[in-house]
Design an enzyme around this catalytic site. Structure first.
Site, PDB file in Angstrom:
ATOM      1  N   THR A   1      80.443  41.692  10.358  1.00  0.00           N
ATOM      2  CA  THR A   1      80.476  43.641  11.049  1.00  0.00           C
ATOM      3  C   THR A   1      82.032  43.744  10.823  1.00  0.00           C
ATOM      4  O   THR A   1      82.110  44.575  11.437  1.00  0.00           O
ATOM      5  CB  THR A   1      80.317  42.628  12.725  1.00  0.00           C
ATOM      6  OG1 THR A   1      78.901  42.400  12.810  1.00  0.00           O
ATOM      7  CG2 THR A   1      79.522  44.259  12.847  1.00  0.00           C
TER       8      THR A   1
ATOM      9  N   ASN B   1     105.003  44.446  22.414  1.00  0.00           N
ATOM     10  CA  ASN B   1     104.311  45.061  21.669  1.00  0.00           C
ATOM     11  C   ASN B   1     103.511  45.658  22.903  1.00  0.00           C
ATOM     12  O   ASN B   1     102.731  44.446  23.525  1.00  0.00           O
ATOM     13  CB  ASN B   1     103.370  44.046  20.244  1.00  0.00           C
ATOM     14  CG  ASN B   1     102.207  44.748  20.040  1.00  0.00           C
ATOM     15  OD1 ASN B   1     101.736  45.897  19.557  1.00  0.00           O
ATOM     16  ND2 ASN B   1     101.256  44.554  19.465  1.00  0.00           N
ATOM     17  N   GLY B   2     102.983  46.696  23.355  1.00  0.00           N
ATOM     18  CA  GLY B   2     102.508  47.346  23.775  1.00  0.00           C
ATOM     19  C   GLY B   2     102.944  48.375  24.228  1.00  0.00           C
ATOM     20  O   GLY B   2     103.703  49.468  24.085  1.00  0.00           O
TER      21      GLY B   2
ATOM     22  N   ARG C   1      82.883  44.805   8.253  1.00  0.00           N
ATOM     23  CA  ARG C   1      82.073  46.192   7.737  1.00  0.00           C
ATOM     24  C   ARG C   1      82.465  47.594   8.351  1.00  0.00           C
ATOM     25  O   ARG C   1      82.922  48.638   7.820  1.00  0.00           O
ATOM     26  CB  ARG C   1      80.926  46.430   8.456  1.00  0.00           C
ATOM     27  CG  ARG C   1      79.725  45.211   7.498  1.00  0.00           C
ATOM     28  CD  ARG C   1      78.273  44.645   8.117  1.00  0.00           C
ATOM     29  NE  ARG C   1      77.326  43.967   7.103  1.00  0.00           N
ATOM     30  CZ  ARG C   1      75.696  44.431   7.404  1.00  0.00           C
ATOM     31  NH1 ARG C   1      75.697  44.599   8.623  1.00  0.00           N
ATOM     32  NH2 ARG C   1      75.317  43.793   6.498  1.00  0.00           N
TER      33      ARG C   1
ATOM     34  N   CYS D   1     103.081  47.554  17.885  1.00  0.00           N
ATOM     35  CA  CYS D   1     105.240  46.709  17.167  1.00  0.00           C
ATOM     36  C   CYS D   1     104.251  45.313  16.834  1.00  0.00           C
ATOM     37  O   CYS D   1     103.014  45.135  16.580  1.00  0.00           O
ATOM     38  CB  CYS D   1     106.055  46.971  18.154  1.00  0.00           C
ATOM     39  SG  CYS D   1     106.005  48.650  18.608  1.00  0.00           S
TER      40      CYS D   1
ATOM     41  N   LEU E   1     107.386  49.907  16.959  1.00  0.00           N
ATOM     42  CA  LEU E   1     106.698  51.716  15.917  1.00  0.00           C
ATOM     43  C   LEU E   1     107.252  51.679  17.531  1.00  0.00           C
ATOM     44  O   LEU E   1     107.023  52.147  17.861  1.00  0.00           O
ATOM     45  CB  LEU E   1     105.071  51.401  15.939  1.00  0.00           C
ATOM     46  CG  LEU E   1     104.522  52.719  15.394  1.00  0.00           C
ATOM     47  CD1 LEU E   1     103.959  52.755  14.316  1.00  0.00           C
ATOM     48  CD2 LEU E   1     102.410  52.573  16.192  1.00  0.00           C
TER      49      LEU E   1
END
Length: 590
Positions: free
Chosen positions: A319, A75-76, A322, A2, A51
């Site tokens: 990185t 959130n979690g 990428r 979330c 979410l």
């Protein structure tokens, strides 16, 4: 995952301020497209973009205790929420959300309950009785979180930079494993495992103890009320996650809701350009009997997405970008299939020394300390990438290797057992491979179980990184590189690729505080700056790709063609690392 945003003590309770908080919260809507909530108590605002994974019907946030004196935005996921509910017999819960226990635990234990939570989380808890608040982030930093301060004395909390960077005088990453209390006005560490001191452990290696600890970690993460799957690159880590999930799925609540057929997802460059991961992932999927989805993308597809990727992951680290790009592209495709949660394999390389540069570790003491440094820095690299690249499309990634209990088991092993010794037939992550080398009930084919480490940004296809470098070469001149120390005095880009990403980042996030949230330093094959000292030859080959591990990677860069770079000026000295995870577009084969 979330999205949360809190503005606390802003000395402004006007409708205009509420409207501004709503506007900023909407910047996080991609993280939680299912519902929005905002709570206001005077000049304190707690907002949430949801979410819905657990209890989609009634678990909307913010969450409250019985009389609404305690307010929480989270959130979690809290994997032990059912056990915690049983420990609170006198409490009545308003929802079936796993996060509903947080406010009630605070009522019982005050600020000292955070270590009781088994899961990953970022939350803000506001106590209306004394107008105090606490903020906490999970042990390793699997969930993203930032804290900022306004000139009006306000404290801001946001899941992403974009929620607060325009309104704060200063902001920074909220440190993992910490709690911030308004009563003290400061941070304190709530997560204090034995390995954190970097003392050398001595527990003998027991493969069955390690196996059972990881199986337990995977199984607990099958807690879901929505369709899910696994990210499967064909490498050791994601393949083990997929294997254990497939093996134990049948007996779970999730299987009763969604069936026992596991869906797996892989991404790579179009077949003509070659992807080591696609071939290996297909083999594993066939072996496990998953419903396999293969996503293809072109180098140009990835390049076209770079601006969006940097906006969402909020980093200019080479990185990270990428690796995030294919994962970002793949996450969009996965979400389009109706899947909202995926299991992923981040964390194993840090815990077990899986990156190829660990072949050069001089002794077990240095090996262990490097793994400790890597785990401590995960929130700035792999955790950031896995969280934000998936959350950009409302997809949640769960990472069983970063389970608190499993990390304690793995980091207590005598590092002599983790050391890479080719003359003894021990390659990287040997202890993990041996733990799942079961002749009677094999978890994976032997050649997959002992496949060489391939960083995700390499595994999607070697042409991906080569294409990025060529694109940057066309857009960054030598004169620009000469002036780089003056234009970007902090974490000065040392390559044209790095310079290209930095320009895009600062267009979205021009504040100096934003620049300081991204770590820097020399690296080879995702090492920390300290580990670069292990091999003198690496000084002329500083590139985060696994192919920079000269003499180790099977397709290493040409020793005669070192990567050109200029001396970097690094001011934050934060360790460096990374690998990758998933990607994108064009063709889906099931």
């Amino acid at each position: 995952m979330c999205g949360i945003l809190a503005v606390l003590g802003c000395s402004d309770d006007s409708q205009a301020k509420r409207t501004r908080v709503l506007e900023l919260s909407r910047r996080l809507k991609h993280r939680g497209p299912d519902w929005s909530g905002l709570y206001q108590h005077g000049d304190c605002f707690l907002s949430h973009q949801r979410l819905a994974i657990i209890d989609p019907a009634s678990g909307d946030q913010p969450l409250y205790n019985e009389n609404k004196s305690i307010v929480v935005t989270v959130n979690g996921e809290i994997y032990n929420h059912e056990e915690l509910r049983k420990s609170l017999p006198g409490h009545k819960f308003r929802t079936g959300s796993d996060c509903d226990v947080i406010g009630h635990l605070y009522e019982e234990h005050g600020e000292n309950f955070v270590d009781m939570l088994d899961g990953v989380f970022s939350f803000v808890l506001y106590d209306t009785r004394d107008k105090s608040f606490i903020v906490a982030r999970d042990a390793i930093g699997v969930t993203s979180l930032y804290i900022g301060w306004g000139l009006d004395g306000s404290v801001w909390i946001s899941s992403e930079l974009k929620g607060l960077n325009d309104d704060c005088e200063h902001f920074t990453c909220f440190p993992p494993g910490h709690l911030y209390s308004s009563k003290t006005g400061g941070f304190r560490r709530w997560y204090n495992p034995l390995w954190f001191s970097e003392a050398i452990p001595s527990t003998p290696y027991d493969p069955l103890v390690l196996r059972h600890a990881f199986e337990k970690s995977v199984i607990k993460r099958l807690m879901t009320d929505v369709p899910f799957g696994v990210l499967l690159s064909g490498g050791l880590d994601s393949s083990l996650v997929a294997s254990i999930t497939a093996r134990y799925l049948a007996g779970t609540k999730a299987a009763k809701q969604w069936g026992t057929k596991l869906h797996s997802f892989c991404v790579g460059l179009e077949a003509s350009l070659g992807s080591p991961d696609l071939k290996a992932a297909k083999e594993v999927a066939d072996y496990l009997g998953t419903v396999h989805h293969e996503f293809h993308f072109t180098v140009q597809d990835g390049i076209d997405a770079i601006d969006d990727v940097i906006y969402h992951i909020e980093s200019y680290d080479v990185t990270t970008i990428r690796a995030s790009t294919p994962m970002f592209l793949m996450s969009r495709k996965i979400k389009s299939l109706g899947v909202k949660m995926v299991m992923s394999g981040e964390g194993a390389d840090e815990i077990f020394g899986g990156y190829l540069y660990f072949h050069k570790a001089p002794n077990k003491e240095e090996f262990h300390r490097e793994t400790c440094r890597k785990i401590k820095a995960l929130h700035q690299y792999d955790c950031l990438r896995a969280n934000k690249a998936t959350s950009a499309w409302g997809l949640e990634a769960r990472v069983p290797f970063l389970d608190k209990e499993f990390i304690n088991v793995a980091m207590s092993i005598d590092p002599e057992s983790k050391m890479i010794k080719k003359d003894h037939g021990r390659i990287e992550k040997w202890v993990l491979r041996m733990a799942f080398d079961d002749e009677e009930r094999p978890y994976l084919p032997k050649h997959i179980l002992y496949r060489q480490k391939e960083q995700f940004s390499d595994g999607v296809g070697y042409s991906w990184i080569d294409g990025l470098k060529a694109h940057a070469e066309q857009h960054v001149t030598n004169k620009m590189m000469q002036n780089a120390p003056h234009i970007f005095p902090h974490n000065t880009p040392t390559t044209k690729e790095g310079y290209y990403y930095r320009m895009i980042f600062e267009r979205f996030f021009p504040q100096n505080s934003a620049t300081l949230t991204v770590p820097g330093g020399p690296t080879v094959a995702c090492s920390t700056a300290k580990a670069v000292e292990w091999d003198a030859a690496w000084a002329n080959n500083l590139d985060p790709s696994g192919r920079a591990a000269l003499g180790v990677h099977n397709v290493a860069y040409d020793k005669q063609a070192p990567v050109k770079h200029i001396p970097a000026k690094v001011m934050n000295g934060v360790p460096r690392m990374m690998e990758a995870a998933s990607a994108r577009e064009v063709v889906i084969r099931s």
